[in-house]
Scaffold this motif. Structure first.
Motif, PDB file in Angstrom:
ATOM      1  N   ALA A   1       0.870  -1.202  -0.057  1.00 13.77           N
ATOM      2  CA  ALA A   1      -0.290  -0.278   0.167  1.00 13.77           C
ATOM      3  C   ALA A   1       1.054   1.134  -0.007  1.00 13.77           C
ATOM      4  N   GLY A   2       2.003   1.000   0.378  1.00 21.97           N
ATOM      5  CA  GLY A   2       3.013   2.938   0.759  1.00 21.97           C
ATOM      6  C   GLY A   2       3.492   2.644  -0.566  1.00 21.97           C
ATOM      7  N   ASN A   3       3.757   0.901  -1.292  1.00 19.18           N
ATOM      8  CA  ASN A   3       3.943   1.855  -2.617  1.00 19.18           C
ATOM      9  C   ASN A   3       2.810   2.099  -3.432  1.00 19.18           C
ATOM     10  N   SER A   4       1.901   1.742  -3.644  1.00 16.75           N
ATOM     11  CA  SER A   4       0.795   2.092  -4.070  1.00 16.75           C
ATOM     12  C   SER A   4       0.386   4.168  -4.115  1.00 16.75           C
ATOM     13  N   LEU A   5       0.431   4.296  -2.866  1.00 18.39           N
ATOM     14  CA  LEU A   5       0.654   5.430  -2.829  1.00 18.39           C
ATOM     15  C   LEU A   5       2.268   6.765  -3.345  1.00 18.39           C
ATOM     16  N   LEU A   6       3.258   5.743  -3.222  1.00 19.60           N
ATOM     17  CA  LEU A   6       4.384   6.769  -3.473  1.00 19.60           C
ATOM     18  C   LEU A   6       4.800   6.783  -5.007  1.00 19.60           C
ATOM     19  N   GLY A   7       4.361   5.766  -5.863  1.00 18.26           N
ATOM     20  CA  GLY A   7       4.299   5.599  -7.092  1.00 18.26           C
ATOM     21  C   GLY A   7       5.078   4.883  -7.760  1.00 18.26           C
ATOM     22  N   SER A   8       6.125   3.971  -6.316  1.00 19.59           N
ATOM     23  CA  SER A   8       7.345   3.140  -6.642  1.00 19.59           C
ATOM     24  C   SER A   8       7.131   2.470  -5.285  1.00 19.59           C
ATOM     25  N   SER A   9       8.458   1.457  -5.858  1.00 20.22           N
ATOM     26  CA  SER A   9       8.881  -0.232  -5.270  1.00 20.22           C
ATOM     27  C   SER A   9      10.153   0.067  -4.233  1.00 20.22           C
ATOM     28  N   ASP A  10       9.850   1.366  -3.262  1.00 25.50           N
ATOM     29  CA  ASP A  10      10.700   1.561  -2.224  1.00 25.50           C
ATOM     30  C   ASP A  10      10.692   0.626  -1.042  1.00 25.50           C
ATOM     31  N   PHE A  11       9.314  -0.130  -1.131  1.00 24.28           N
ATOM     32  CA  PHE A  11       9.896  -1.071  -0.021  1.00 24.28           C
ATOM     33  C   PHE A  11       9.412  -2.892  -0.329  1.00 24.28           C
ATOM     34  N   GLU A  12      10.000  -3.363   0.817  1.00 30.89           N
ATOM     35  CA  GLU A  12       9.996  -4.670   0.136  1.00 30.89           C
ATOM     36  C   GLU A  12       9.135  -5.138   0.764  1.00 30.89           C
ATOM     37  N   SER A  13       7.961  -6.188  -0.681  1.00 32.41           N
ATOM     38  CA  SER A  13       6.499  -6.876  -0.163  1.00 32.41           C
ATOM     39  C   SER A  13       6.717  -7.259  -1.168  1.00 32.41           C
ATOM     40  N   HIS A  14       6.443  -8.968  -0.047  1.00 30.30           N
ATOM     41  CA  HIS A  14       6.112 -10.482  -0.973  1.00 30.30           C
ATOM     42  C   HIS A  14       5.911 -10.898   0.362  1.00 30.30           C
ATOM     43  N   ARG A  15       5.194 -11.706  -0.110  1.00 29.97           N
ATOM     44  CA  ARG A  15       4.573 -13.251   0.492  1.00 29.97           C
ATOM     45  C   ARG A  15       5.315 -14.325   1.272  1.00 29.97           C
ATOM     46  N   SER A  16       5.394 -13.582   2.565  1.00 32.26           N
ATOM     47  CA  SER A  16       6.179 -14.787   3.490  1.00 32.26           C
ATOM     48  C   SER A  16       5.593 -15.449   4.667  1.00 32.26           C
ATOM     49  N   PRO A  17       6.011 -16.869   5.102  1.00 31.58           N
ATOM     50  CA  PRO A  17       5.862 -17.402   6.173  1.00 31.58           C
ATOM     51  C   PRO A  17       5.981 -16.848   7.742  1.00 31.58           C
ATOM     52  N   SER A  18       6.365 -15.172   7.858  1.00 33.86           N
ATOM     53  CA  SER A  18       7.109 -14.886   8.705  1.00 33.86           C
ATOM     54  C   SER A  18       6.405 -13.112   8.775  1.00 33.86           C
ATOM     55  N   SER A  19       6.736 -12.326   9.792  1.00 32.42           N
ATOM     56  CA  SER A  19       7.042 -10.516   8.632  1.00 32.42           C
ATOM     57  C   SER A  19       7.964  -9.986   8.044  1.00 32.42           C
ATOM     58  N   VAL A  20       7.338  -9.586   7.335  1.00 32.58           N
ATOM     59  CA  VAL A  20       8.686  -8.805   6.400  1.00 32.58           C
ATOM     60  C   VAL A  20       9.125  -8.496   6.573  1.00 32.58           C
ATOM     61  N   THR A  21       8.871  -6.923   7.046  1.00 32.09           N
ATOM     62  CA  THR A  21       9.597  -6.121   7.146  1.00 32.09           C
ATOM     63  C   THR A  21       8.959  -5.554   8.971  1.00 32.09           C
ATOM     64  N   THR A  22      10.961  -5.101   9.751  1.00 27.87           N
ATOM     65  CA  THR A  22      11.219  -5.398  10.804  1.00 27.87           C
ATOM     66  C   THR A  22      12.035  -4.875  11.403  1.00 27.87           C
ATOM     67  N   CYS A  23      11.913  -2.812  10.794  1.00 25.91           N
ATOM     68  CA  CYS A  23      12.377  -1.626  10.821  1.00 25.91           C
ATOM     69  C   CYS A  23      11.591  -0.899  10.033  1.00 25.91           C
ATOM     70  N   CYS A  24      11.626   0.549  10.469  1.00 25.56           N
ATOM     71  CA  CYS A  24      11.205   1.349   9.706  1.00 25.56           C
ATOM     72  C   CYS A  24      11.613   1.932   8.771  1.00 25.56           C
ATOM     73  N   SER A  25      10.991   2.555   7.359  1.00 18.85           N
ATOM     74  CA  SER A  25      11.656   3.273   6.763  1.00 18.85           C
ATOM     75  C   SER A  25      10.791   3.767   5.921  1.00 18.85           C
ATOM     76  N   LEU A  26      12.021   5.218   5.227  1.00 22.44           N
ATOM     77  CA  LEU A  26      10.628   6.161   4.973  1.00 22.44           C
ATOM     78  C   LEU A  26      11.395   6.240   4.005  1.00 22.44           C
ATOM     79  N   GLY A  27       9.433   6.559   2.731  1.00 24.37           N
ATOM     80  CA  GLY A  27       9.934   6.986   1.009  1.00 24.37           C
ATOM     81  C   GLY A  27       9.107   8.025   0.605  1.00 24.37           C
ATOM     82  N   ARG A  28       9.499   8.250  -0.180  1.00 20.31           N
ATOM     83  CA  ARG A  28       9.217   9.954  -0.724  1.00 20.31           C
ATOM     84  C   ARG A  28       8.859   9.955  -2.070  1.00 20.31           C
ATOM     85  N   SER A  29       7.665  10.528  -1.964  1.00 20.74           N
ATOM     86  CA  SER A  29       7.218  10.389  -4.036  1.00 20.74           C
ATOM     87  C   SER A  29       8.552  11.359  -4.528  1.00 20.74           C
ATOM     88  N   CYS A  30       7.589  11.426  -5.692  1.00 20.98           N
ATOM     89  CA  CYS A  30       7.897  13.003  -6.132  1.00 20.98           C
ATOM     90  C   CYS A  30       6.857  13.655  -6.380  1.00 20.98           C
TER      91      CYS A  30
END
Length: 221
Positions: free
Chosen positions: A24-53
């Motif tokens: 959803a974050g990537n969709s809002l930014l129009g980018s692929s800043d954040f790692e996103s894929h199906r996984s048997p465990s939580s993918v995101t382990t830390c916070c990261s900031l994405g900025r749109s143009c």
């Protein structure tokens, strides 16, 4: 505001594992800043900031077009497969203060899956986490992002029919945040026109809130 011809909106995405939070974050930014894929465990382990143009054609003020910038803070899920509630809360609190400490937060987006029912325990945990993270005015600064809306559509639900059939738990949550909600498809990418519609809805929420921001200070307990 970066300048008189530009507006910046600060957002944070929060939610359970595999709700489509980073996507959803990537969709809002129009980018692929954040790692996103199906996984048997939580993918995101830390916070990261994405900025749109600079995004044009979304907002006007005094008959003049403003450029829009979106900043999205992606966060570890809660509950998390490897981190405790306290670790997630402290990590997110620190990141909010670091990235949005001066400008403030416009909206927290609670990400829920539209293709799965919201149970009372899950809702209670989410609300408690929001209260601990954002404070007593969390309802004013929270909107619900219903992801995987494409799957709900495939099941034959329009947005109106979906809300008519939704659980009382979800309806109560939507009511508590003054019906600030958005349906979002979780296809690989949303087209420019669909993204513009979502961004206009977010801007409308910010406008309804009189452009107020939530100022958060991180304090270790």
């Amino acid at each position: 505001m970066a300048d008189s011809n530009e507006m910046t909106i600060n957002l944070v995405v929060l939610g359970r594992t595999q709700t489509g939070k980073s996507a959803a974050g990537n969709s809002l930014l129009g980018s692929s800043d954040f790692e996103s894929h199906r996984s048997p465990s939580s993918v995101t382990t830390c916070c990261s900031l994405g900025r749109s143009c600079r995004i044009s054609g979304i907002i006007r003020r005094n008959s003049c077009e403003l450029a829009l910038r979106i900043r999205v803070l992606d966060t570890p899920s809660y509950p998390h497969s490897a981190l405790s509630k306290e670790q997630v809360r402290d990590t997110v609190s620190s990141a909010l203060a670091h990235h949005f400490g001066e400008e403030g937060l416009h909206l927290a987006l609670l990400v829920l899956r539209a293709d799965l029912p919201l149970c009372p325990d899950e809702s209670d945990h989410a609300i408690q986490f929001l209260q601990e993270l954002l404070g007593p005015t969390w309802k004013d600064f929270t909107a619900v992002l219903l992801t995987h809306a494409d799957k709900a559509k495939e099941a034959g639900f329009s947005e109106e029919a979906y809300l008519h059939s939704a659980s009382s738990t979800l309806l109560s949550l939507l009511s508590s945040v003054q019906h600030k909600y958005i349906f979002l498809d979780n296809q690989k990418s949303i087209i420019k026109e669909e993204r513009a519609i979502v961004l206009r809805k977010l801007l409308n929420f910010v406008r309804q809130n009189k452009y107020r921001v939530l100022l958060l200070k991180h304090s270790k307990e």
